[in-house]
Design a protein around this motif. Structure first.
Motif, PDB file in Angstrom:
ATOM      1  N   LEU A 142       0.833  -1.203   0.000  1.00 17.76           N
ATOM      2  CA  LEU A 142       0.000   0.000   0.000  1.00 17.76           C
ATOM      3  C   LEU A 142       0.869   1.255   0.000  1.00 17.76           C
ATOM      4  O   LEU A 142       0.550   2.254  -0.646  1.00 17.76           O
ATOM      5  CB  LEU A 142      -0.919  -0.009   1.223  1.00 17.76           C
ATOM      6  CG  LEU A 142      -1.964   1.097   1.262  1.00 17.76           C
ATOM      7  CD1 LEU A 142      -2.907   0.966   0.095  1.00 17.76           C
ATOM      8  CD2 LEU A 142      -2.743   1.060   2.554  1.00 17.76           C
ATOM      9  N   GLY A 144       3.662   1.740  -1.422  1.00 19.54           N
ATOM     10  CA  GLY A 144       4.232   2.052  -2.727  1.00 19.54           C
ATOM     11  C   GLY A 144       3.215   2.174  -3.831  1.00 19.54           C
ATOM     12  O   GLY A 144       3.588   2.305  -4.989  1.00 19.54           O
ATOM     13  N   ALA A 145       1.915   2.124  -3.492  1.00 17.17           N
ATOM     14  CA  ALA A 145       0.913   2.012  -4.556  1.00 17.17           C
ATOM     15  C   ALA A 145       0.416   3.360  -5.073  1.00 17.17           C
ATOM     16  O   ALA A 145      -0.399   3.387  -5.973  1.00 17.17           O
ATOM     17  CB  ALA A 145      -0.279   1.195  -4.063  1.00 17.17           C
ATOM     18  N   PHE A 146       0.886   4.437  -4.497  1.00 19.28           N
ATOM     19  CA  PHE A 146       0.363   5.742  -4.908  1.00 19.28           C
ATOM     20  C   PHE A 146       1.436   6.529  -5.647  1.00 19.28           C
ATOM     21  O   PHE A 146       2.628   6.394  -5.353  1.00 19.28           O
ATOM     22  CB  PHE A 146      -0.101   6.542  -3.695  1.00 19.28           C
ATOM     23  CG  PHE A 146      -1.291   5.961  -3.018  1.00 19.28           C
ATOM     24  CD1 PHE A 146      -2.568   6.320  -3.391  1.00 19.28           C
ATOM     25  CD2 PHE A 146      -1.137   5.028  -2.011  1.00 19.28           C
ATOM     26  CE1 PHE A 146      -3.670   5.773  -2.776  1.00 19.28           C
ATOM     27  CE2 PHE A 146      -2.231   4.472  -1.393  1.00 19.28           C
ATOM     28  CZ  PHE A 146      -3.499   4.848  -1.774  1.00 19.28           C
ATOM     29  N   ASP A 147       0.982   7.340  -6.605  1.00 17.60           N
ATOM     30  CA  ASP A 147       1.936   8.182  -7.315  1.00 17.60           C
ATOM     31  C   ASP A 147       2.470   9.268  -6.387  1.00 17.60           C
ATOM     32  O   ASP A 147       3.604   9.703  -6.516  1.00 17.60           O
ATOM     33  CB  ASP A 147       1.272   8.809  -8.533  1.00 17.60           C
ATOM     34  CG  ASP A 147       0.953   7.753  -9.572  1.00 17.60           C
ATOM     35  OD1 ASP A 147       1.734   6.794  -9.657  1.00 17.60           O
ATOM     36  OD2 ASP A 147      -0.069   7.867 -10.259  1.00 17.60           O
ATOM     37  N   ASP A 148       1.609   9.710  -5.474  1.00 17.56           N
ATOM     38  CA  ASP A 148       2.031  10.703  -4.495  1.00 17.56           C
ATOM     39  C   ASP A 148       2.508   9.966  -3.240  1.00 17.56           C
ATOM     40  O   ASP A 148       1.707   9.324  -2.567  1.00 17.56           O
ATOM     41  CB  ASP A 148       0.837  11.609  -4.179  1.00 17.56           C
ATOM     42  CG  ASP A 148       1.154  12.585  -3.063  1.00 17.56           C
ATOM     43  OD1 ASP A 148       2.345  12.716  -2.728  1.00 17.56           O
ATOM     44  OD2 ASP A 148       0.210  13.201  -2.535  1.00 17.56           O
ATOM     45  N   ARG A 151       0.525  10.328   0.093  1.00 19.81           N
ATOM     46  CA  ARG A 151      -0.731   9.589   0.200  1.00 19.81           C
ATOM     47  C   ARG A 151      -0.462   8.166   0.666  1.00 19.81           C
ATOM     48  O   ARG A 151      -1.145   7.638   1.535  1.00 19.81           O
ATOM     49  CB  ARG A 151      -1.416   9.486  -1.169  1.00 19.81           C
ATOM     50  CG  ARG A 151      -2.384  10.519  -1.594  1.00 19.81           C
ATOM     51  CD  ARG A 151      -3.693  10.544  -0.856  1.00 19.81           C
ATOM     52  NE  ARG A 151      -4.287   9.304  -0.430  1.00 19.81           N
ATOM     53  CZ  ARG A 151      -5.153   8.615  -1.144  1.00 19.81           C
ATOM     54  NH1 ARG A 151      -5.491   8.993  -2.332  1.00 19.81           N
ATOM     55  NH2 ARG A 151      -5.680   7.525  -0.644  1.00 19.81           N
TER      56      ARG A 151
ATOM     57  N   ALA B 155      -5.219   4.555  -5.632  1.00 22.12           N
ATOM     58  CA  ALA B 155      -4.003   3.750  -5.742  1.00 22.12           C
ATOM     59  C   ALA B 155      -3.962   3.062  -7.099  1.00 22.12           C
ATOM     60  O   ALA B 155      -4.983   2.889  -7.754  1.00 22.12           O
ATOM     61  CB  ALA B 155      -3.951   2.705  -4.634  1.00 22.12           C
ATOM     62  N   ARG B 156      -2.728   2.665  -7.477  1.00 18.93           N
ATOM     63  CA  ARG B 156      -2.609   1.861  -8.689  1.00 18.93           C
ATOM     64  C   ARG B 156      -2.975   0.430  -8.359  1.00 18.93           C
ATOM     65  O   ARG B 156      -2.626  -0.086  -7.312  1.00 18.93           O
ATOM     66  CB  ARG B 156      -1.164   1.920  -9.191  1.00 18.93           C
ATOM     67  CG  ARG B 156      -0.812   3.221  -9.886  1.00 18.93           C
ATOM     68  CD  ARG B 156       0.647   3.252 -10.217  1.00 18.93           C
ATOM     69  NE  ARG B 156       1.397   3.978  -9.203  1.00 18.93           N
ATOM     70  CZ  ARG B 156       2.395   3.464  -8.513  1.00 18.93           C
ATOM     71  NH1 ARG B 156       2.771   2.240  -8.701  1.00 18.93           N
ATOM     72  NH2 ARG B 156       3.026   4.211  -7.626  1.00 18.93           N
ATOM     73  N   LEU B 161      -4.432  -4.963  -4.470  1.00 16.70           N
ATOM     74  CA  LEU B 161      -3.941  -4.412  -3.217  1.00 16.70           C
ATOM     75  C   LEU B 161      -4.945  -4.642  -2.102  1.00 16.70           C
ATOM     76  O   LEU B 161      -4.594  -5.011  -0.976  1.00 16.70           O
ATOM     77  CB  LEU B 161      -3.733  -2.911  -3.448  1.00 16.70           C
ATOM     78  CG  LEU B 161      -2.894  -2.183  -2.455  1.00 16.70           C
ATOM     79  CD1 LEU B 161      -1.523  -2.790  -2.448  1.00 16.70           C
ATOM     80  CD2 LEU B 161      -2.823  -0.731  -2.846  1.00 16.70           C
ATOM     81  N   GLN B 218      -8.119  11.298   4.703  1.00 20.30           N
ATOM     82  CA  GLN B 218      -6.789  11.488   4.130  1.00 20.30           C
ATOM     83  C   GLN B 218      -6.803  11.287   2.615  1.00 20.30           C
ATOM     84  O   GLN B 218      -6.010  11.882   1.907  1.00 20.30           O
ATOM     85  CB  GLN B 218      -5.737  10.618   4.842  1.00 20.30           C
ATOM     86  CG  GLN B 218      -5.920   9.129   4.748  1.00 20.30           C
ATOM     87  CD  GLN B 218      -5.306   8.560   3.505  1.00 20.30           C
ATOM     88  OE1 GLN B 218      -4.435   9.167   2.918  1.00 20.30           O
ATOM     89  NE2 GLN B 218      -5.784   7.408   3.089  1.00 20.30           N
ATOM     90  N   SER B 222      -5.665  14.991  -0.128  1.00 21.37           N
ATOM     91  CA  SER B 222      -4.636  15.214  -1.140  1.00 21.37           C
ATOM     92  C   SER B 222      -5.215  15.035  -2.537  1.00 21.37           C
ATOM     93  O   SER B 222      -6.163  14.323  -2.732  1.00 21.37           O
ATOM     94  CB  SER B 222      -3.472  14.257  -0.948  1.00 21.37           C
ATOM     95  OG  SER B 222      -3.956  12.991  -0.600  1.00 21.37           O
TER      96      SER B 222
END
Lengths: 256, 222
Positions: A142, A144-148, A151, B155-156, B161, B218, B222
């Motif tokens: 989780l 590492g799953a966001f571009d930001d 977040r 999320a990607r 996930l 949260q 963002s």
């Protein structure tokens, strides 16, 4: 007090001072622990030489729980006080904890084969430690799953706090359920039920693992800070390039 | 309370209009369970032995599959943002959406479970306990899953996930859900297991809306 070290430079200076000590302690304690564990401690009257697996297995299992507790504490600090280094500490702790958990599971499996006659049993202690391993993996995935990245840190911090419920379950699983895994014999009421000749290497190894954790944690946090710096520099370069190309575009537009 | 009812009705109406969604979850549930006789062979004894576990695991997966859409569609079309900006406590929003999720996925699963138990040759004595255990367990699944669904917003590869995050947290419900049915089938008292399931449900009702709301906040910030 905790905000004193929110400044990365001040933190790095402190880390520089602690790191060699942690590294030295790891080598000294680990060397002494291994000597006592492999040569100077007796073989068990029932388990024979395989009892020596304990000197790796038990400290890494302790560290697995310790790392998750540290992870949850860092995540709580990051969420409540928005401490910038707590995020880094949490992200640096997770892979170390996952490795210790895997080590505990693997050595336990190796120990289980001669003692219980099986690599794996689905008893409460083993299962809950396996879940702990999955929680570490979920946290890292989780994160590492966001571009930001921010977040990812916030989201995974919430997940880590939810997963903390597993830590007391692991600790007390051997007392609550009637399991194959033996109950605690070092930290319990009425003193440790283990002979000093075996307790010495066990504790030495436990402290060596802890020092190793501090050493690697500081190393990883240093890496995270450097990665952040690189990211900031790259972003600045991209912005600068965009600004100049925009200027150039405006200039050619005017020339036409 | 009126806010709760309003959001609940909105979500229910949305899912009824889309129609197939909750039906698809039940179809997945049925197909996943039906795969097992092919996998382990059609011997009635073996199937009867594993019936409770298979039904529970399939229910777990089915309930998880539908989780991704719990907040995702609202997140994408912006209505989640409006909900966050309303002077409604976000915990109530989460609780209402979870209730709608359970009514559209949990209830159909419970309705389909006895049929599957017959297919798997389960002893009729376990049916009542199976339904009771599912009725106590599936709301907990929806509640725990809401945390995961809120955390993966933006999320990607959110779906994969989600399973990695939520399935470990589902295990306690699975353990006590299956052991309740097994106890009933083995002639023991199922009551203690059902009581633990109720305890889990109460704990998740008390905690999950808050955690889910924190996760949504949260995600929206963002």
């Amino acid at each position: 007090m905790i905000h004193r070290f929110a400044n990365p430079t001040r933190f790095l200076r402190l880390a520089d001072r602690i790191q060699p000590w942690a590294a030295g302690l790891t080598v000294v304690l680990g060397g002494a622990g291994l000597y006592f564990a492999l040569f100077s401690s007796p073989a068990d009257y029932q388990q024979g030489e395989t009892v020596r697996i304990m000197y790796i297995h038990v400290p890494s299992a302790w560290m697995a729980l310790f790392c998750y507790t540290a992870l949850a504490a860092a995540c709580a600090t990051a969420l409540i006080w928005k401490h910038p280094l707590a995020d880094l500490a949490a992200r640096a702790t997770a892979p170390i904890g996952a490795c210790f958990t895997l080590l505990a599971l693997a050595t336990g499996s190796l120990w289980g084969k001669p003692m219980w006659g099986t690599w794996w049993v689905w008893d409460a202690r083993l299962t809950s430690v396996l879940i702990l391993f999955f929680l570490y993996l979920g946290y890292m995935a989780l994160n590492g799953a966001f571009d930001d990245p921010e977040r990812g840190q916030k989201a995974s911090a919430i997940l880590a706090l939810v997963g903390f419920i597993n830590v007391p379950i692991i600790k007390f699983s051997v007392d609550w359920w009637n399991t194959l895994h033996q109950p605690a014999s070092v930290i319990k009421m009425g003193g440790p039920a283990i002979h000093p000749s075996m307790l010495t290497p066990l504790l030495l190894m436990a402290f060596a693992f802890k020092a190793y954790f501090v050493w690697v944690l500081l190393m990883r946090m240093r890496g995270e800070i450097n990665a952040m710096k690189i990211r900031a520099v790259r972003l600045r370069q991209v912005h600068a390039a965009e600004a100049t190309s925009a200027d150039a575009g405006a200039a050619t537009g005017e020339a036409r | 309370m009126t806010n709760f009812v309003t959001i609940l009705r909105r979500d229910l109406r949305l899912s009824f209009r889309q129609g197939m969604d909750s039906l698809m979850v039940v179809m997945f549930f049925v197909i996943a369970v039906v795969l097992f006789p092919f996998g382990v062979g059609p011997e009635p004894n073996i199937l009867a032995r594993i019936a409770a576990g298979v039904i529970w695991v399939a229910a777990l997966l089915a309930s998880m599959l539908s989780l991704e859409r719990l907040f995702q569609t609202d997140y994408e079309d912006g209505s989640l943002e409006i909900l966050v900006l309303q002077p409604v406590s976000l915990e109530v929003v989460v609780a209402a959406k979870v209730t709608a999720h359970w009514l559209t996925t949990g209830l159909p699963l419970i309705a389909a479970a006895p049929l599957l138990a017959v297919l798997l040759n389960m002893d009729a004595g376990g049916f009542a306990i199976l339904i009771l255990a599912l009725a106590l367990g599936t709301p907990s699944l929806s509640l725990i899953g809401a945390i995961g669904a809120a955390l993966i917003l933006g999320a990607r590869r959110g779906g994969v996930l989600l399973s990695l995050m939520v399935l470990p947290l589902y295990i306690p419900v699975l353990i006590f859900g299956v052991s309740a049915v097994d106890a009933a089938l083995g002639g023991f008292a199922a009551r203690p297991h059902l009581l633990i399931l109720s305890g889990l449900l109460l704990a998740t009702v008390a905690l999950c809306p808050w955690v889910g709301a924190a996760a949504l906040r949260q995600a929206m910030r963002s």
